[in-house]
Motif scaffolding. Sequence first.
Motif, short mmCIF file in Angstrom:
data_model
loop_
_atom_site.label_atom_id
_atom_site.label_comp_id
_atom_site.label_asym_id
_atom_site.label_seq_id
_atom_site.Cartn_x
_atom_site.Cartn_y
_atom_site.Cartn_z
N GLY A 126 -61.48 -66.00 -27.80
CA GLY A 126 -62.38 -66.13 -26.66
C GLY A 126 -63.19 -67.40 -26.70
O GLY A 126 -63.03 -68.25 -27.57
N ILE A 127 -64.11 -67.48 -25.75
CA ILE A 127 -64.97 -68.65 -25.62
C ILE A 127 -66.33 -68.21 -25.11
O ILE A 127 -66.44 -67.28 -24.30
CB ILE A 127 -64.34 -69.69 -24.66
N ALA A 128 -67.38 -68.85 -25.63
CA ALA A 128 -68.75 -68.59 -25.19
C ALA A 128 -69.36 -69.91 -24.76
O ALA A 128 -69.13 -70.95 -25.40
CB ALA A 128 -69.56 -67.96 -26.32
N PHE A 129 -70.13 -69.87 -23.68
CA PHE A 129 -70.74 -71.10 -23.18
C PHE A 129 -72.06 -70.78 -22.48
O PHE A 129 -72.25 -69.68 -21.94
CB PHE A 129 -69.81 -71.84 -22.22
N ALA A 130 -72.95 -71.75 -22.50
CA ALA A 130 -74.25 -71.60 -21.86
C ALA A 130 -74.13 -72.02 -20.40
O ALA A 130 -73.51 -73.04 -20.08
CB ALA A 130 -75.29 -72.45 -22.57
N THR A 131 -74.71 -71.23 -19.50
CA THR A 131 -74.73 -71.57 -18.08
C THR A 131 -76.07 -72.18 -17.68
O THR A 131 -76.16 -72.90 -16.69
CB THR A 131 -74.45 -70.34 -17.22
N SER A 132 -77.10 -71.87 -18.43
CA SER A 132 -78.43 -72.44 -18.22
C SER A 132 -79.24 -72.14 -19.47
O SER A 132 -78.77 -71.44 -20.37
CB SER A 132 -79.11 -71.85 -16.98
N LYS A 133 -80.44 -72.67 -19.54
CA LYS A 133 -81.26 -72.41 -20.70
C LYS A 133 -81.57 -70.92 -20.81
O LYS A 133 -82.10 -70.30 -19.89
CB LYS A 133 -82.57 -73.19 -20.60
N GLY A 134 -81.17 -70.33 -21.93
CA GLY A 134 -81.42 -68.91 -22.15
C GLY A 134 -80.35 -67.99 -21.63
O GLY A 134 -80.41 -66.78 -21.86
N THR A 135 -79.34 -68.49 -20.94
CA THR A 135 -78.29 -67.65 -20.39
C THR A 135 -76.93 -68.12 -20.90
O THR A 135 -76.64 -69.32 -20.89
CB THR A 135 -78.27 -67.69 -18.85
N SER A 136 -76.11 -67.19 -21.37
CA SER A 136 -74.78 -67.53 -21.88
C SER A 136 -73.76 -66.50 -21.41
O SER A 136 -74.09 -65.35 -21.11
CB SER A 136 -74.78 -67.60 -23.41
N VAL A 137 -72.51 -66.94 -21.36
CA VAL A 137 -71.38 -66.09 -20.97
C VAL A 137 -70.37 -66.11 -22.11
O VAL A 137 -70.11 -67.17 -22.70
CB VAL A 137 -70.73 -66.59 -19.67
N ASP A 138 -69.83 -64.95 -22.42
CA ASP A 138 -68.80 -64.84 -23.46
C ASP A 138 -67.62 -64.08 -22.87
O ASP A 138 -67.78 -62.98 -22.34
CB ASP A 138 -69.35 -64.10 -24.68
N ALA A 139 -66.43 -64.67 -22.94
CA ALA A 139 -65.21 -64.04 -22.43
C ALA A 139 -64.20 -63.97 -23.57
O ALA A 139 -64.04 -64.95 -24.33
CB ALA A 139 -64.63 -64.81 -21.25
N SER A 140 -63.51 -62.86 -23.72
CA SER A 140 -62.59 -62.73 -24.85
C SER A 140 -61.45 -61.77 -24.55
O SER A 140 -61.53 -60.92 -23.67
CB SER A 140 -63.35 -62.27 -26.10
N TYR A 141 -60.39 -61.95 -25.33
CA TYR A 141 -59.23 -61.06 -25.35
C TYR A 141 -59.20 -60.38 -26.71
O TYR A 141 -59.49 -60.99 -27.74
CB TYR A 141 -57.94 -61.85 -25.15
N ARG A 142 -58.81 -59.10 -26.73
CA ARG A 142 -58.70 -58.38 -27.99
C ARG A 142 -57.44 -57.53 -27.95
O ARG A 142 -57.16 -56.87 -26.94
CB ARG A 142 -59.93 -57.51 -28.24
N GLY A 143 -56.67 -57.54 -29.04
CA GLY A 143 -55.45 -56.76 -29.10
C GLY A 143 -55.29 -56.01 -30.41
O GLY A 143 -55.80 -56.45 -31.45
#
Length: 337
Positions: free
Chosen positions: A301-318
Amino acid sequence: MTSPCPAASRPKLTLVAALGAGVGLFLPHLAHAATDDGTLLVSSRTALLDDSRQIRASVLRHSLVQAAGGAQDDGMWTSTWGHWGDHDGNASAARLRNNGGGVLGGVDRAVGEVHIGAMAGAGNLTARAAGGDVQAQSSILGAYVATESGHWQWQGGVSYTWSQMDSHRRTLPGVASARYSGGIAQGWADGGYRIATARGSVTPFVNLARAQLFQDAINENNAASALHTDATHGHVDIGTLGIRGAMQFQDGVVGHAGIGYQRAWGDDVRPSDMQRLVNGGDPFQAIGVPTPRNAAVADLGIAFATSKGTSVDASYRGMFGGGAKDQALRVSVTIKW
């Protein structure tokens, strides 16, 4: 096929008595519907275990993202997932396919060097096998904790999921249906040793979890070959040994991946129930599709900041092994203050 009762012919004789001699030509099919198809009710617990894995994975990923961004921050988060499972049939039960999804919301609080949180959520699940399906609507409550000590990362949590289930089992004649409740209480602990690299980290880890399953008695209706299933409870323990890594691509963007070996044991790895015809007869044992004892697990997966104090994390799991696979996609949003 289900394990035979002490006198294997008795359920069939009971079925003839219940339906009448006029259906004698259909006896083999009816006996199969009254026993083999009843394994769907047992196998659905394996599908619920697949679903509970997504709760643990979501909380673990949230704790790791929090640690990477500053474990002393308070905040709130939400995570949603969808997963698809497939368990091969065997001598005791038909092939099981399941899919489900859910959403969790949580609040974090820093207490010294320890990060604690509480969460609540809801989910849905559909398990299908030849001749029927079981649908579940679930509610989730839980709590978790995470901390770091030098290179060591520690996380753990508990959750309880209670589910309202509706089953539909096609028989001849009619469709046997039932509504009943069940639940899974689980706890887990995860420990890893983080080794820093030039652009990220590598962390060998060990994860241990126990899932305690509860299921009310099931009383089918609307069909002459309806089944009664005794209430049951059991547990499955899961241990995972693996390695996970993180790499920073640019400011605020971090990729993560992991791989591990998973081992499952416990009295409900191969679930079984005692069943009998509602109209009477000797009980017999029904054995469902098992949870794989040995499997490989992976996430990316990947995690990234969208603004100060806010982040998004998207991932695949198998998870893959033992004639089974379960794959999931997850997205989480964290807001810290």
